[in-house]
Scaffold this motif. Structure first.
Motif, short mmCIF file in Angstrom:
data_model
loop_
_atom_site.label_atom_id
_atom_site.label_comp_id
_atom_site.label_asym_id
_atom_site.label_seq_id
_atom_site.Cartn_x
_atom_site.Cartn_y
_atom_site.Cartn_z
N ARG A 96 2.61 9.40 -0.89
CA ARG A 96 2.29 9.18 0.53
C ARG A 96 2.75 7.77 0.90
O ARG A 96 2.97 6.94 0.02
N PRO A 97 2.87 7.50 2.19
CA PRO A 97 3.29 6.14 2.59
C PRO A 97 2.41 5.04 1.99
O PRO A 97 2.91 3.98 1.62
N GLU A 98 1.13 5.31 1.84
CA GLU A 98 0.24 4.28 1.29
C GLU A 98 0.47 4.05 -0.21
O GLU A 98 -0.07 3.11 -0.79
N ASP A 99 1.27 4.91 -0.84
CA ASP A 99 1.59 4.73 -2.26
C ASP A 99 2.75 3.77 -2.48
O ASP A 99 3.02 3.38 -3.62
N ASP A 100 3.44 3.38 -1.41
CA ASP A 100 4.62 2.52 -1.55
C ASP A 100 4.30 1.21 -2.27
O ASP A 100 5.09 0.73 -3.07
N GLU A 101 3.14 0.65 -2.00
CA GLU A 101 2.74 -0.60 -2.65
C GLU A 101 2.59 -0.40 -4.16
O GLU A 101 3.01 -1.25 -4.96
N THR A 102 2.02 0.72 -4.55
CA THR A 102 1.85 1.03 -5.97
C THR A 102 3.20 1.23 -6.64
O THR A 102 3.45 0.71 -7.73
N VAL A 103 4.08 1.98 -5.99
CA VAL A 103 5.41 2.23 -6.54
C VAL A 103 6.15 0.90 -6.70
O VAL A 103 6.79 0.65 -7.72
N SER A 104 6.03 0.04 -5.72
CA SER A 104 6.67 -1.28 -5.78
C SER A 104 6.10 -2.11 -6.93
O SER A 104 6.85 -2.78 -7.65
#
Length: 85
Positions: free
Chosen positions: A51-59
């Motif tokens: 989800r868009p909110e997962d972008d920080e985790t992926v980064s």
């Protein structure tokens, strides 16, 4: 060398490889492949699409792998994130 119809040679991200091991080396050092692996790992462990909110985790996973290029470094960054909790 095993008798195989596939030569094992190719090119990815403008880098040539001559074996599965060399392909792994190319992929493990390319930022696009590392980012993709981070995203796919999150999807696999969470059992859902990202989800868009997962972008920080992926980064964070991607960044951690660049600092410590080991699979476990991505996993640890993921399980320490809010997205995993």
């Amino acid at each position: 060398k095993p008798n195989c119809a596939i030569s094992g040679e190719g090119k990815v991200f403008d880098e040539s490889f001559r074996s599965a091991s060399e392909l792994g080396d190319v992929l493990s050092q390319h930022p696009t492949a590392i980012a993709c692996a981070s995203r796919q790992l999150l999807r696999f462990f969470s059992g859902r699409d990202d989800r868009p909110e997962d972008d920080e985790t992926v980064s964070a996973m991607h960044g951690q792998y660049l600092q410590t290029p080991e699979f476990k470094s991505m996993v640890l960054a993921m399980v320490k994130s809010q997205a995993f909790i």
